[in-house]
Design an enzyme around this catalytic site. Structure first.
Site, PDB file in Angstrom:
ATOM      1  N   LYS A  22       0.882  -1.401  -0.157  1.00 26.63           N
ATOM      2  CA  LYS A  22       0.166   0.106   0.032  1.00 26.63           C
ATOM      3  C   LYS A  22       0.821   1.412   0.083  1.00 26.63           C
ATOM      4  O   LYS A  22       0.583   2.161  -0.729  1.00 26.63           O
ATOM      5  CB  LYS A  22      -1.095   0.090   1.290  1.00 26.63           C
ATOM      6  CG  LYS A  22      -1.807   1.266   1.211  1.00 26.63           C
ATOM      7  CD  LYS A  22      -2.153   1.463   2.743  1.00 26.63           C
ATOM      8  CE  LYS A  22      -1.101   1.672   3.834  1.00 26.63           C
ATOM      9  NZ  LYS A  22      -1.209   2.859   4.610  1.00 26.63           N
ATOM     10  N   CYS A 120      -4.083   7.650  10.650  1.00 26.77           N
ATOM     11  CA  CYS A 120      -4.085   6.990  11.796  1.00 26.77           C
ATOM     12  C   CYS A 120      -3.646   8.066  12.976  1.00 26.77           C
ATOM     13  O   CYS A 120      -2.824   9.144  12.639  1.00 26.77           O
ATOM     14  CB  CYS A 120      -3.014   5.932  11.870  1.00 26.77           C
ATOM     15  SG  CYS A 120      -3.809   4.417  10.733  1.00 26.77           S
ATOM     16  N   ARG A 125       2.413  14.152  12.162  1.00 27.76           N
ATOM     17  CA  ARG A 125       3.046  13.675  10.997  1.00 27.76           C
ATOM     18  C   ARG A 125       2.939  14.984  10.121  1.00 27.76           C
ATOM     19  O   ARG A 125       2.389  15.087   9.177  1.00 27.76           O
ATOM     20  CB  ARG A 125       2.582  12.660  10.212  1.00 27.76           C
ATOM     21  CG  ARG A 125       2.664  11.393  11.125  1.00 27.76           C
ATOM     22  CD  ARG A 125       2.434   9.919  10.365  1.00 27.76           C
ATOM     23  NE  ARG A 125       1.075   9.740  10.445  1.00 27.76           N
ATOM     24  CZ  ARG A 125       0.664   8.578   9.929  1.00 27.76           C
ATOM     25  NH1 ARG A 125       1.327   7.674   9.304  1.00 27.76           N
ATOM     26  NH2 ARG A 125      -0.601   8.421   9.725  1.00 27.76           N
ATOM     27  N   ASP A 309       6.407   0.578  11.784  1.00 22.39           N
ATOM     28  CA  ASP A 309       4.885  -0.105  11.487  1.00 22.39           C
ATOM     29  C   ASP A 309       4.675  -1.723  11.966  1.00 22.39           C
ATOM     30  O   ASP A 309       3.798  -2.193  11.647  1.00 22.39           O
ATOM     31  CB  ASP A 309       4.868  -0.076  10.032  1.00 22.39           C
ATOM     32  CG  ASP A 309       4.276   1.118   9.428  1.00 22.39           C
ATOM     33  OD1 ASP A 309       3.910   1.863  10.321  1.00 22.39           O
ATOM     34  OD2 ASP A 309       4.287   1.477   8.258  1.00 22.39           O
ATOM     35  N   ARG A 401      -7.640  -0.658   5.956  1.00 19.09           N
ATOM     36  CA  ARG A 401      -7.232   0.443   5.206  1.00 19.09           C
ATOM     37  C   ARG A 401      -5.617   0.054   4.686  1.00 19.09           C
ATOM     38  O   ARG A 401      -5.281   0.498   3.489  1.00 19.09           O
ATOM     39  CB  ARG A 401      -6.607   1.483   6.141  1.00 19.09           C
ATOM     40  CG  ARG A 401      -7.874   2.586   6.416  1.00 19.09           C
ATOM     41  CD  ARG A 401      -7.450   3.764   7.422  1.00 19.09           C
ATOM     42  NE  ARG A 401      -6.175   4.165   6.447  1.00 19.09           N
ATOM     43  CZ  ARG A 401      -5.012   4.672   7.222  1.00 19.09           C
ATOM     44  NH1 ARG A 401      -4.849   4.311   8.609  1.00 19.09           N
ATOM     45  NH2 ARG A 401      -4.027   5.157   6.849  1.00 19.09           N
TER      46      ARG A 401
END
Length: 427
Positions: A22, A120, A125, A309, A401
């Site tokens: 993704k 999220c 960010r 992640d 997502r």
């Protein structure tokens, strides 16, 4: 609202095939803005963020066809006329990657209007590094009612040193630089495989880029780009998630169609924990060693370090290792939101600042838990796979997502997991 119901206790046995990344597909879709010609992307994952990006490009006037031809995971994009170069808030509010259209829009059309991004809730960010870089290239940036507006007759090459390593900042400005006038030199760039994947696509479109995958990237601007066909990298985070799934359940799981060279930090850490791994050319097999797994500390870093992640998923594994693990989160300031839910299941975790201490070999029990973000959702599923009883996970739309057919892939290797509610993508 969809829920997962997971009954723990089954070792995972068999093969799982990894989907496209993704986090590579989104910038590559944005890069299609840079040309009037047709772009075809292969190995596109079928996840919510891709559908959001399709809606975003279509709202600007692009033709976007997901599942192009007979290939379910192929996408055709043609940005012939961008009649409305605006990233509207109602489309992008759930997706951080909306800022990735900023650079290509201003490079192609001379203007861009982009809603401040969502995504999220794992911490700030900011896109200040995107803005600073575009201003160095001659853009004028203004703010108006939650939108960022950028204008430039034509961007000019510049020497840009990132104050801190930023993946989306590197990608966004790289796309801007390929159509800028003259040479752009980037220093302190992100080295993630997703950046390298984007650069490979841009080169296929006619861009002149050197150094992608290193901390220094040099771009010679060109006047136009043409169409191209590009295959998206395998998803290293999905691959890592399933490697941990195999390890935590004591299974024998082959993670296929991945890129092991992108998984170096995770593979090294799993081996430190005592996980048996057989690494092939495009697959990794994880096998139960028959003994207890050992605790090991991690500290998240930019690539090639341990990925942020994968932090939540590793924490789930740490609850089942012998000993105490410390997990330091150095990328995002609010990425321990899964700790409370893991604790509800019986995990022994304490948090001080950006460090979590996990006392392992905790017998996990089923509970009703809430998913707070994409990777936290995966962490809770992993914990549920070894919990006693039936765990109910709410708000799994976060997981949709970024993971394609997550529960189906797990069910195919023996997990007892089912979805309740309206299935994403169901007509």
């Amino acid at each position: 609202m969809d829920k997962f119901v997971v009954r723990g206790g089954n070792p995972l046995l068999g093969t799982i095939k990894i989907s496209g990344a993704k986090n590579s597909a989104l910038p590559c879709m944005a890069a299609a803005i840079l040309t009037e010609d047709e772009v075809i992307l292969e190995n596109i994952p079928q996840v919510r963020d891709i559908e959001t990006e399709r809606k975003l490009l279509a709202s600007m006037g692009a033709e976007v066809e997901l599942g192009y031809g007979r290939a379910q995971h192929r996408t055709r994009i043609k940005c012939g006329i961008l009649s409305d170069p605006v990233a509207k808030y109602e489309i992008v509010k759930t997706m951080r990657a909306s800022s990735l259209v900023l650079g290509p829009l201003i490079a192609r059309t001379g203007m861009a209007r982009v809603a401040m991004p969502g995504g999220c809730a794992i911490g700030g960010r900011p896109i200040d590094l995107h803005i600073k870089g575009l201003e160095s290239m001659g853009a004028t940036i203004t703010y108006d009612h939650g939108y960022l507006e950028a204008r430039a007759d034509r961007l000019k090459g510049a020497h840009i040193v990132f104050d801190k390593i930023t993946v989306t900042g590197t990608e966004d400005l790289l796309m801007a630089a390929v159509l800028a006038d003259g040479e752009t030199l980037f220093e302190n760039c992100a080295r993630e495989p997703e950046v390298t994947d984007l650069a490979a696509m841009l080169v296929a479109m006619g861009a002149k880029i050197e150094g992608a995958g290193t901390s220094t990237i040099r771009v010679q601007g060109v006047t136009s780009l043409h169409g191209a066909r590009h295959r998206i990298n395998p998803d290293r985070i999905e691959a890592g998630t399933f490697l941990i799934a195999g390890a935590i359940t004591g299974g024998d799981l082959n993670v296929d169609s991945c890129e092991p060279s992108h998984l170096g930090a995770l593979i090294a850490k799993l081996e430190e924990c005592g996980v048996r791994l057989d690494v092939g050319k495009d697959c990794v097999r994880v096998r139960s060693g028959g003994g207890d797994l050992k605790a090991a500390n991690i500290s998240t870093e930019e690539y090639p370090g341990f990925p942020t992640d994968m932090q939540a998923q590793y924490m789930a594994l740490a609850t089942q290792t012998e000993g105490t693990s410390t997990i330091s989160e150095n990328i995002f300031e609010n990425r321990f939101m899964h700790v409370g839910e893991l604790s509800r299941m019986g995990a022994n975790i304490t948090v001080q600042g950006r460090t979590a201490t996990v006392r392992g070999k905790s017998p996990l029990q089923s509970a009703a838990v809430m998913c707070s973000d994409l990777r936290a959702s995966a962490s809770l599923v992993l914990a549920a796979l070894v919990a006693d009883g039936e765990t109910i996970l709410d708000r799994v739309y976060h997981l949709d997502r970024g993971y394609e057919r997550f529960e189906e892939k797990l069910r195919g290797v023996g997990a007892q997991i089912r979805r309740m509610g309206d299935v994403f993508g169901k007509k």
